[in-house]
Design a protein around this motif. Structure first.
Motif, short mmCIF file in Angstrom:
data_model
loop_
_atom_site.label_atom_id
_atom_site.label_comp_id
_atom_site.label_asym_id
_atom_site.label_seq_id
_atom_site.Cartn_x
_atom_site.Cartn_y
_atom_site.Cartn_z
N THR A 1 51.37 45.70 23.77
CA THR A 1 51.66 45.14 25.08
C THR A 1 53.07 44.57 25.07
O THR A 1 53.83 44.76 24.12
N SER A 2 53.41 43.80 26.08
CA SER A 2 54.74 43.19 26.16
C SER A 2 54.88 42.00 25.23
O SER A 2 55.98 41.44 25.10
N ILE B 1 49.95 47.08 30.64
CA ILE B 1 50.90 48.14 30.27
C ILE B 1 50.98 48.21 28.74
O ILE B 1 51.26 47.20 28.08
N GLU C 1 52.48 41.87 30.60
CA GLU C 1 52.97 42.68 31.70
C GLU C 1 51.86 43.60 32.21
O GLU C 1 51.22 44.32 31.44
N LEU C 2 51.62 43.55 33.53
CA LEU C 2 50.59 44.36 34.17
C LEU C 2 51.22 45.34 35.14
O LEU C 2 52.30 45.09 35.70
N SER C 3 50.55 46.45 35.38
CA SER C 3 51.00 47.42 36.38
C SER C 3 50.65 46.90 37.77
O SER C 3 49.97 45.88 37.93
N LYS C 4 51.10 47.63 38.79
CA LYS C 4 50.80 47.20 40.16
C LYS C 4 49.31 47.30 40.47
O LYS C 4 48.83 46.71 41.44
N THR D 1 43.69 49.15 30.54
CA THR D 1 45.10 49.50 30.32
C THR D 1 45.56 50.63 31.23
O THR D 1 44.80 51.22 31.98
N THR D 2 46.85 50.94 31.07
CA THR D 2 47.45 52.02 31.87
C THR D 2 47.12 53.41 31.34
O THR D 2 47.55 54.41 31.92
N GLU E 1 46.57 46.87 35.65
CA GLU E 1 46.28 47.38 34.30
C GLU E 1 47.31 46.84 33.30
O GLU E 1 48.48 46.64 33.64
#
Length: 521
Positions: free
Chosen positions: A477-478, A470, A462-465, A489-490, A468
């Motif tokens: 991570t997910s 998450i 799972e990546l941020s918009k 990363t975030t 990055e």
């Protein structure tokens, strides 16, 4: 030429010379030639195995060659190798004199096995912190293999050549008269480009490795810290890195890493690798990850596919791929990269001496770049997309005090223009009025932040918009068994010290996962 302390240090190094060799100087009546003669005479007086001749007649003047007696070695320095390149000169003297290089034997064997005609020219500047790696790599290759000829050219002393070849970024390497590459390259990278069968051999060797307990992808501060913390648990650890040290290699001054008062990026990157090598860690450098295949069940083996076709397996994975300079993504940027478009003011700034340049970006890096460049170039135009500069107030005040700097806020860069061969200008739109402007200039330095190196992970974790990875407060991570750390990363605030702490946290998180999750059959 050299101060007393440096003379004593150099004399101590030259005591390691084992084999006699000649320094043959080709001089003219320039001031640089006079300095070169003085420097070489000082070196000559420090070691009885070195013989200096001043009767050279090479076309490039002033220059000097190093040649071990009884060999066909061809290594030449055109211009004075001082500043960042003084270390390159010292190493070249030692290697020519038979002192063994600190390079893996596999790499030495690969260099010596190269067959063909390899005539290299590498252009560098004395203020470039990326140049020494390339200069030292090509110098070593010339010492080890008589089929490799290397000329190291200081661009400031041979400005006509730089202009003729339209060199707008250093280091810039030519092989047999054709452009070979620009930017920082290690000896392993250069040899890999020449040895076409190396990738397949390397892939087979890597794929045959036993699975790891922790596999770290990326070798920057986060990856290095993760490797040390994981290795101290006594488990099998591997690091696959495209470039050990990561973006730190492109950083000039580091003055905010706690307990290290001051250092520079390449030194810090070397220290990271040295620390990791002190433990039983399998370092796989020059390896770019292309795909992550998660384990089918918790406790199973994750797979990381590399660009050369190799597949590495591990019970847990730590993703620490870092970030890279962000592009402005406008017409002309890709076309004029290294032809006027640059990203490192410290490396390439001297090539624009007396010319007009622009800096895109009004944060700390952009404003610092503009201040540095203002002391070298004729004029600096700084463009900031927002309505005010985002840099620290003390930097902004300094920038505004400089007479050859113009600042435009609310300026959206729309195109980089030129004649097809080199950059000639920049177009921007005033966002407040909608008015379009064109600025004639010879260089543009892009300083607008970072983008995470996570494209290869889309659809997997799972990546941020913003792209990055998450992560939670354990670095998870997910995906079970997959952790992440650092600038990819975030985690906010992209700083070396934060990335290092992040890597340690991810390693401890991975170890906790391993001891709580039984290995799948």
């Amino acid at each position: 030429m050299l101060d007393a302390a440096l003379k004593e240090q150099l004399k101590a190094y030259l005591e390691r010379v084992r084999e006699p060799f000649e320094i043959v100087a080709s001089l003219d009546d320039s001031a640089t030639a006079a300095e070169m003669k003085e420097l070489l005479q000082e070196i000559d007086g420090m070691c009885d195995k070195i013989q200096l001749r001043l009767d050279g007649n090479d076309a490039r003047k002033p220059s000097f060659s190093l040649q071990r007696l009884g060999t066909q070695q061809s290594l030449r320095f055109a211009g004075l190798p001082l500043g960042h390149e003084f270390t390159s000169l010292v190493l070249a003297l030692l290697w020519t004199g038979g002192h063994p290089p600190k390079v893996e034997q596999d790499v030495i064997d690969q260099i010596q096995a190269l067959d063909g005609d390899f005539s290299f020219e590498v252009y560098m500047s004395l203020s470039c912190h990326n140049c020494p790696d390339v200069v030292q790599a090509l110098s070593l290759m010339a010492v080890l293999n008589p089929k490799v000829k290397t000329v190291v050219i200081e661009g400031g002393a041979f400005q006509e050549e730089v202009t003729t070849r339209e060199i707008m970024a250093v280091p810039s390497v030519y092989l047999n008269g054709q452009h070979f590459g620009s930017g920082r390259m290690t000896v392993e990278e250069i040899v890999a480009k020449l040895d076409t069968g190396a990738a397949a051999r390397d892939a087979a060797k890597l794929s045959a490795k036993d699975p790891y307990e922790v596999l770290i992808v990326g070798g920057g501060p986060a990856g290095a810290a993760a490797a040390v913390y994981a290795a101290r648990k006594g488990i099998r650890v591997g690091v696959a890195a495209e470039r050990f040290g990561g973006q730190v290699n492109d950083t000039l001054a580091i003055e905010n890493y706690i307990s290290v008062l001051e250092t520079d990026g390449p030194k810090f990157a070397m220290a990271l690798e040295t620390h990791v090598k002190a433990y039983d860690v399998d370092i796989m450098n020059l390896q770019r990850a292309e795909k992550l295949i998660p384990a089918a069940q918790p406790g199973g083996l994750n797979e990381v596919q590399l660009a050369n076709g190799a597949v590495l397996k591990s019970r847990s994975v730590i993703l620490s791929t870092g970030a890279r300079w962000r592009n402005i993504n406008v017409p002309g940027e890709a076309e004029y990269k290294n032809k006027g478009v640059a990203y490192c003011p410290h490396c390439d700034g001297p090539l624009f001496k007396g010319k007009r340049v622009a800096v895109i970006g009004g944060g700390n890096s952009g404003v610092e770049a503009a201040i540095d460049l203002a002391g070298l170039v004729a004029h600096v135009t700084l463009l900031e997309f927002g309505d005010q500069l985002r840099a620290d107030a003390v930097l902004v005040d300094k920038l505004k005090s400089l007479p050859n700097v113009v600042i435009h806020t609310q300026a959206q860069t729309t195109e980089l223009t030129g004649d097809g061969n080199r950059l000639g200008g920049l177009r921007y739109t005033d966002r407040a009025t909608g008015t379009e402007h064109h600025v004639e200039l010879e260089g543009v330095f892009v300083q607008i932040g970072l983008v995470p190196n996570t494209e290869w992970l889309k659809g997997t974790v799972e990546l941020s918009k913003f792209g990055e990875i998450i992560v939670d407060h354990h670095g998870r991570t997910s995906l079970p068994g997959v952790f992440a750390a650092g600038d990819a990363t975030t985690v906010p605030f992209k700083q070396i010290v934060i990335a290092a702490g992040d890597g340690a946290k991810a390693a401890l998180g991975a170890f906790d996962y391993l001891i709580r999750t039984p290995a799948a059959a």
